[in-house]
Write a protein that holds these residues in place. Structure first.
Motif, PDB file in Angstrom:
ATOM      1  N   ASP A  60      52.176 -25.485   0.251  1.00  0.00           N
ATOM      2  CA  ASP A  60      52.072 -24.049   0.557  1.00  0.00           C
ATOM      3  C   ASP A  60      50.601 -23.636   0.581  1.00  0.00           C
ATOM      4  O   ASP A  60      50.066 -23.179  -0.421  1.00  0.00           O
ATOM      5  CB  ASP A  60      52.866 -23.282  -0.509  1.00  0.00           C
ATOM      6  N   THR A  86      53.144 -24.013   5.115  1.00  0.00           N
ATOM      7  CA  THR A  86      53.063 -22.581   5.464  1.00  0.00           C
ATOM      8  C   THR A  86      51.779 -22.184   6.177  1.00  0.00           C
ATOM      9  O   THR A  86      50.688 -22.674   5.866  1.00  0.00           O
ATOM     10  CB  THR A  86      53.160 -21.693   4.200  1.00  0.00           C
ATOM     11  N   PRO A 181      61.180 -16.771  -1.459  1.00  0.00           N
ATOM     12  CA  PRO A 181      60.670 -16.618  -2.831  1.00  0.00           C
ATOM     13  C   PRO A 181      61.019 -15.211  -3.351  1.00  0.00           C
ATOM     14  O   PRO A 181      61.801 -14.498  -2.719  1.00  0.00           O
ATOM     15  CB  PRO A 181      59.156 -16.788  -2.674  1.00  0.00           C
ATOM     16  N   GLN A 193      56.049  -9.736  -8.381  1.00  0.00           N
ATOM     17  CA  GLN A 193      56.928  -9.702  -7.208  1.00  0.00           C
ATOM     18  C   GLN A 193      57.530  -8.308  -7.039  1.00  0.00           C
ATOM     19  O   GLN A 193      57.919  -7.668  -8.016  1.00  0.00           O
ATOM     20  CB  GLN A 193      58.063 -10.736  -7.366  1.00  0.00           C
ATOM     21  N   VAL A 212      61.442 -20.868  -6.615  1.00  0.00           N
ATOM     22  CA  VAL A 212      61.389 -20.264  -7.950  1.00  0.00           C
ATOM     23  C   VAL A 212      60.262 -20.901  -8.753  1.00  0.00           C
ATOM     24  O   VAL A 212      60.217 -22.129  -8.895  1.00  0.00           O
ATOM     25  CB  VAL A 212      62.732 -20.447  -8.709  1.00  0.00           C
ATOM     26  N   GLY A 213      59.355 -20.046  -9.243  1.00  0.00           N
ATOM     27  CA  GLY A 213      58.232 -20.547 -10.036  1.00  0.00           C
ATOM     28  C   GLY A 213      58.416 -20.216 -11.504  1.00  0.00           C
ATOM     29  O   GLY A 213      59.113 -20.914 -12.252  1.00  0.00           O
ATOM     30  N   ARG A 214      57.813 -19.103 -11.923  1.00  0.00           N
ATOM     31  CA  ARG A 214      57.738 -18.780 -13.342  1.00  0.00           C
ATOM     32  C   ARG A 214      59.072 -18.742 -14.084  1.00  0.00           C
ATOM     33  O   ARG A 214      59.107 -19.168 -15.252  1.00  0.00           O
ATOM     34  CB  ARG A 214      56.946 -17.471 -13.524  1.00  0.00           C
ATOM     35  N   PRO A 215      60.162 -18.263 -13.469  1.00  0.00           N
ATOM     36  CA  PRO A 215      61.408 -18.292 -14.245  1.00  0.00           C
ATOM     37  C   PRO A 215      61.812 -19.716 -14.665  1.00  0.00           C
ATOM     38  O   PRO A 215      62.548 -19.891 -15.639  1.00  0.00           O
ATOM     39  CB  PRO A 215      62.448 -17.700 -13.268  1.00  0.00           C
TER      40      PRO A 215
HETATM   41  O1  LIG Z   1      54.921 -18.914   0.637  1.00  0.00           O
HETATM   42  C1  LIG Z   1      55.387 -18.785  -0.508  1.00  0.00           C
HETATM   43  O2  LIG Z   1      55.905 -19.727  -1.089  1.00  0.00           O
HETATM   44  C2  LIG Z   1      55.413 -17.425  -1.073  1.00  0.00           C
HETATM   45  C3  LIG Z   1      55.484 -16.378  -0.168  1.00  0.00           C
HETATM   46  C4  LIG Z   1      55.754 -15.083  -0.627  1.00  0.00           C
HETATM   47  O3  LIG Z   1      55.889 -14.129   0.156  1.00  0.00           O
HETATM   48  N1  LIG Z   1      55.896 -14.890  -1.965  1.00  0.00           N
HETATM   49  C5  LIG Z   1      55.776 -15.898  -2.874  1.00  0.00           C
HETATM   50  O4  LIG Z   1      55.940 -15.640  -4.070  1.00  0.00           O
HETATM   51  N2  LIG Z   1      55.475 -17.170  -2.446  1.00  0.00           N
HETATM   52  C6  LIG Z   1      55.262 -18.258  -3.435  1.00  0.00           C
HETATM   53  O5  LIG Z   1      56.452 -18.478  -4.188  1.00  0.00           O
HETATM   54  C7  LIG Z   1      56.147 -18.717  -5.572  1.00  0.00           C
HETATM   55  C8  LIG Z   1      56.869 -17.693  -6.395  1.00  0.00           C
HETATM   56  O6  LIG Z   1      56.575 -17.888  -7.733  1.00  0.00           O
HETATM   57  P1  LIG Z   1      57.254 -17.039  -8.905  1.00  0.00           P
HETATM   58  O7  LIG Z   1      56.988 -15.579  -8.620  1.00  0.00           O
HETATM   59  O8  LIG Z   1      56.574 -17.531 -10.136  1.00  0.00           O
HETATM   60  O9  LIG Z   1      58.742 -17.364  -8.849  1.00  0.00           O
HETATM   61  C9  LIG Z   1      54.626 -18.689  -5.705  1.00  0.00           C
HETATM   62  O10 LIG Z   1      54.158 -20.025  -5.731  1.00  0.00           O
HETATM   63  C10 LIG Z   1      54.143 -17.969  -4.455  1.00  0.00           C
HETATM   64  O11 LIG Z   1      52.916 -18.500  -3.997  1.00  0.00           O
END
Ligand SMILES: O=C(O)c1cc(=O)[nH]c(=O)n1[C@@H]1O[C@H](COP(=O)(O)O)[C@@H](O)[C@H]1O
Length: 236
Positions: A60, A86, A181, A193, A212-215
């Motif tokens: 990404d 991306t 995301p 978010q 899904v990242g932080r969760p």
């Molecule tokens: O392209 C992405 O993955 C991305 C696009 C977007 O609109 N929003 C978004 O959160 N992301 C990615 O998705 C992940 C979401 O992470 P968390 O918010 O921790 O779940 C992060 O690594 C962001 O870089």
């Protein structure tokens, strides 16, 4: 529901060891692992390449530059074989067309070519944030405008929030890959978010992949968190 929504864990970290630890805990429970700007800038492309040899990778980098520079960047990926990649849809038609061409040259075997995803409106943005950058109108309108343009320019899919899936499916059908995301299991913090949904609702709306990242990564037990999300997806 017959449509299967797959799970990507976002490994946002500056440490190779941390990424490897998470990969070890998660790889059997998720469908791909995402590395982004944080890991790539901190650890370098050699580390990304090594990781991509061991795991299905979503790389990404969200490229957004003039067409020639984006094409040059993508054709320099070399030995890295991500499943998904991306760029920003707002880079425009010519940039997306050149990105697609560069990937076709760099990966002549179409089965090895990464899925080219165009990011529509970041899930951290709401209507106020869009207005501040001069976009008049709703988030839905902007996602739809960028989504249609990106797919007709050669993107294989889009990154959007769950809230826009139905709209995009109506306009573009089922072929484009939709990666979503801004996923938050019920009761978890939204962090930065703005346009969020639960895994269940994203699956029901028809997401192909959720990110899904932080969760997961900030949970005390990342494996259990990922498994709980997979359970949600199975029963959606
Ligand atoms: O392209 C992405 O993955 C991305 C696009 C977007 O609109 N929003 C978004 O959160 N992301 C990615 O998705 C992940 C979401 O992470 P968390 O918010 O921790 O779940 C992060 O690594 C962001 O870089």
């Amino acid at each position: 529901m017959s449509h299967k929504t797959r799970l990507i864990a976002a490994l946002d970290t500056q440490s190779i060891q941390q990424a490897n630890n998470w990969a070890h805990q998660l790889s059997r429970h998720v469908d791909a692992l995402k590395l982004g700007l944080e890991f790539t800038y901190a650890c370098g492309f050699e580390a990304v390449k090594e990781f991509s040899q061991k795991h299905p990778l979503f790389l990404d980098l969200k490229l957004h530059d003039i067409p020639n520079t984006v094409a040059g960047g993508l054709s320099s990926l070399g030995q890295i074989h991500p499943k998904l990649l991306t760029i920003h849809a707002s880079g425009g038609r010519a940039m997306i067309e050149r990105a697609r061409e560069a990937l076709e040259i760099a990966y002549p075997n179409s089965s090895e070519r990464p899925i080219l995803l165009a990011v529509t409106v970041l899930t951290s943005m709401d209507e106020n944030a869009l207005h501040e950058i001069g976009v008049v109108g709703s988030v839905d309108d902007q996602v739809l405008r960028l989504g249609k343009m990106a797919i007709s320019s050669g993107a294989d899919g889009l990154v959007c929030s769950s809230k826009e899936i139905t709209l995009l499916r109506q306009a573009l059908g089922h072929k484009p890959t939709l990666v979503v995301p801004g996923i938050r299991p019920a009761g978890s913090a939204s962090d930065d978010q703005k346009r969020i949904m639960t895994p269940t609702d994203a699956a029901r709306a028809g997401a192909d992949w959720i990110v899904v990242g932080r969760p997961i990564t900030r949970s005390e037990n990342p494996t259990a968190a990922a498994r709980a999300i997979q359970d949600e997806l199975q029963s959606a």
